[in-house]
Design a protein around this motif. Structure first.
Motif, PDB file in Angstrom:
ATOM      1  N   LEU A 178       2.243   1.818  -3.533  1.00 38.49           N
ATOM      2  CA  LEU A 178       1.091   2.138  -4.411  1.00 38.49           C
ATOM      3  C   LEU A 178       1.010   3.507  -4.262  1.00 38.49           C
ATOM      4  O   LEU A 178       0.920   4.387  -5.217  1.00 38.49           O
ATOM      5  CB  LEU A 178      -0.008   1.329  -4.280  1.00 38.49           C
ATOM      6  CG  LEU A 178      -0.840   1.686  -5.056  1.00 38.49           C
ATOM      7  CD1 LEU A 178      -0.746   1.282  -6.687  1.00 38.49           C
ATOM      8  CD2 LEU A 178      -2.343   0.829  -4.948  1.00 38.49           C
ATOM      9  N   ASN A 179       0.969   4.027  -3.080  1.00 37.18           N
ATOM     10  CA  ASN A 179       0.575   5.163  -2.599  1.00 37.18           C
ATOM     11  C   ASN A 179       1.850   6.259  -3.108  1.00 37.18           C
ATOM     12  O   ASN A 179       1.514   7.234  -3.784  1.00 37.18           O
ATOM     13  CB  ASN A 179       0.522   5.493  -1.272  1.00 37.18           C
ATOM     14  CG  ASN A 179      -0.965   5.193  -0.672  1.00 37.18           C
ATOM     15  OD1 ASN A 179      -1.939   5.277  -1.571  1.00 37.18           O
ATOM     16  ND2 ASN A 179      -1.143   4.847   0.604  1.00 37.18           N
ATOM     17  N   GLU A 180       2.968   5.888  -2.910  1.00 35.22           N
ATOM     18  CA  GLU A 180       4.104   6.565  -3.477  1.00 35.22           C
ATOM     19  C   GLU A 180       4.367   6.551  -5.040  1.00 35.22           C
ATOM     20  O   GLU A 180       4.658   7.759  -5.538  1.00 35.22           O
ATOM     21  CB  GLU A 180       5.426   5.756  -3.138  1.00 35.22           C
ATOM     22  CG  GLU A 180       6.648   6.618  -3.311  1.00 35.22           C
ATOM     23  CD  GLU A 180       7.839   5.915  -2.786  1.00 35.22           C
ATOM     24  OE1 GLU A 180       8.933   6.006  -3.621  1.00 35.22           O
ATOM     25  OE2 GLU A 180       7.837   5.273  -1.920  1.00 35.22           O
ATOM     26  N   THR A 181       3.932   5.520  -5.808  1.00 45.12           N
ATOM     27  CA  THR A 181       3.826   5.483  -7.172  1.00 45.12           C
ATOM     28  C   THR A 181       2.685   6.508  -7.591  1.00 45.12           C
ATOM     29  O   THR A 181       3.070   7.162  -8.518  1.00 45.12           O
ATOM     30  CB  THR A 181       3.642   4.163  -7.577  1.00 45.12           C
ATOM     31  OG1 THR A 181       4.621   3.269  -7.072  1.00 45.12           O
ATOM     32  CG2 THR A 181       3.432   4.070  -9.235  1.00 45.12           C
ATOM     33  N   LEU A 182       1.556   6.481  -6.896  1.00 44.19           N
ATOM     34  CA  LEU A 182       0.499   7.370  -7.467  1.00 44.19           C
ATOM     35  C   LEU A 182       0.884   8.667  -6.988  1.00 44.19           C
ATOM     36  O   LEU A 182       0.562   9.689  -8.102  1.00 44.19           O
ATOM     37  CB  LEU A 182      -0.740   7.034  -6.807  1.00 44.19           C
ATOM     38  CG  LEU A 182      -1.564   5.797  -7.217  1.00 44.19           C
ATOM     39  CD1 LEU A 182      -2.686   5.505  -6.325  1.00 44.19           C
ATOM     40  CD2 LEU A 182      -1.858   5.854  -8.402  1.00 44.19           C
ATOM     41  N   GLY A 183       1.561   9.035  -6.107  1.00 39.33           N
ATOM     42  CA  GLY A 183       2.000  10.396  -5.733  1.00 39.33           C
ATOM     43  C   GLY A 183       3.045  10.964  -6.921  1.00 39.33           C
ATOM     44  O   GLY A 183       2.970  12.182  -7.509  1.00 39.33           O
ATOM     45  N   LYS A 184       3.974   9.955  -7.390  1.00 35.01           N
ATOM     46  CA  LYS A 184       4.919  10.316  -8.295  1.00 35.01           C
ATOM     47  C   LYS A 184       4.177  10.556  -9.766  1.00 35.01           C
ATOM     48  O   LYS A 184       4.588  11.420 -10.304  1.00 35.01           O
ATOM     49  CB  LYS A 184       6.016   9.229  -8.654  1.00 35.01           C
ATOM     50  CG  LYS A 184       7.009   9.257  -7.331  1.00 35.01           C
ATOM     51  CD  LYS A 184       8.163   8.195  -7.295  1.00 35.01           C
ATOM     52  CE  LYS A 184       8.946   8.236  -6.129  1.00 35.01           C
ATOM     53  NZ  LYS A 184      10.073   7.219  -6.339  1.00 35.01           N
ATOM     54  N   LEU A 185       3.294   9.674  -9.840  1.00 29.65           N
ATOM     55  CA  LEU A 185       2.439   9.997 -11.138  1.00 29.65           C
ATOM     56  C   LEU A 185       1.685  11.041 -11.283  1.00 29.65           C
ATOM     57  O   LEU A 185       1.648  11.957 -12.170  1.00 29.65           O
ATOM     58  CB  LEU A 185       1.547   8.536 -11.294  1.00 29.65           C
ATOM     59  CG  LEU A 185       0.732   8.433 -12.712  1.00 29.65           C
ATOM     60  CD1 LEU A 185       1.639   8.264 -13.893  1.00 29.65           C
ATOM     61  CD2 LEU A 185      -0.267   7.472 -12.507  1.00 29.65           C
ATOM     62  N   GLY A 186       1.113  11.675 -10.184  1.00 27.61           N
ATOM     63  CA  GLY A 186       0.785  12.735 -10.057  1.00 27.61           C
ATOM     64  C   GLY A 186       1.310  13.981 -10.492  1.00 27.61           C
ATOM     65  O   GLY A 186       1.020  14.935 -10.980  1.00 27.61           O
ATOM     66  N   THR A 187       2.637  13.981  -9.692  1.00 27.54           N
ATOM     67  CA  THR A 187       3.561  15.024  -9.789  1.00 27.54           C
ATOM     68  C   THR A 187       3.976  14.892 -11.273  1.00 27.54           C
ATOM     69  O   THR A 187       4.278  15.948 -11.922  1.00 27.54           O
ATOM     70  CB  THR A 187       4.778  14.755  -9.168  1.00 27.54           C
ATOM     71  OG1 THR A 187       4.215  14.602  -7.491  1.00 27.54           O
ATOM     72  CG2 THR A 187       5.716  15.671  -9.075  1.00 27.54           C
ATOM     73  N   LEU A 217       2.729   7.054 -21.071  1.00 24.36           N
ATOM     74  CA  LEU A 217       1.924   6.241 -19.960  1.00 24.36           C
ATOM     75  C   LEU A 217       0.797   5.163 -21.066  1.00 24.36           C
ATOM     76  O   LEU A 217       0.653   4.112 -20.356  1.00 24.36           O
ATOM     77  CB  LEU A 217       1.332   7.194 -18.961  1.00 24.36           C
ATOM     78  CG  LEU A 217       0.407   6.271 -18.030  1.00 24.36           C
ATOM     79  CD1 LEU A 217       1.163   5.609 -17.291  1.00 24.36           C
ATOM     80  CD2 LEU A 217      -0.178   7.673 -17.191  1.00 24.36           C
ATOM     81  N   SER A 230       0.777  -1.129   0.044  1.00 21.96           N
ATOM     82  CA  SER A 230       0.214  -0.044   0.091  1.00 21.96           C
ATOM     83  C   SER A 230       0.887   1.271   0.119  1.00 21.96           C
ATOM     84  O   SER A 230       0.531   2.186  -0.626  1.00 21.96           O
ATOM     85  CB  SER A 230      -0.999  -0.049   1.271  1.00 21.96           C
ATOM     86  OG  SER A 230      -1.587   1.134   1.348  1.00 21.96           O
TER      87      SER A 230
END
Length: 134
Positions: A90-99, A112, A87
């Motif tokens: 996943l949160n870290e990946t989603l944060g990087k994707l958002g950035t 992507l 988890s």
């Protein structure tokens, strides 16, 4: 009253045999009662031994259940830790994707989308060839 049962009560005997026959009857009755008592004790001892064996098996079973529950609790704790780790990733990946989406232009979005389409095609290809091999 005790003497009358054993046949020792004065001149009023109980029939044939006089007082001596009463003693034999009383002792035979005592022997039967003693034999019955011993049989009951043997049955009780047998039942106690059976219960002791069953109790021993039940104790072993409860110890095995306890060990199994402890093992499963350790396994669940490990799975919970792995889920927390996944988890976090996943949160870290989603944060990087958002950035990345906020900072980049359409070029990153094309990459992507291309990666996602390529991944789905590869998964489909692997699944179809795997089902044909089986």
């Amino acid at each position: 009253m005790h003497n009358m049962r054993r046949g020792g009560g004065g001149g009023s005997g109980s029939g044939s045999g006089g007082g001596d026959g009463g003693n034999r009857w009383g002792s035979a009755s005592d022997r039967v009662a003693e034999t019955n008592r011993r049989l009951l004790e043997q049955q009780n001892d047998s039942s106690i031994n059976t219960l002791a064996d069953q109790l021993g098996r039940l104790k072993e079973l409860s110890i095995d259940i306890n060990e199994e529950v402890a093992d499963q609790n350790r396994m669940l704790d490990g799975m919970g830790n792995q889920m927390n780790s996944a988890s976090g990733l996943l949160n870290e990946t989603l944060g990087k994707l958002g950035t990345m989406l906020k900072s980049g232009g359409s070029k990153h979005m094309v990459y992507l989308i291309g990666f996602v389409v390529f991944s789905f095609i590869m998964i489909y290809w692997i699944m179809t060839h795997k089902s044909q091999a089986v």
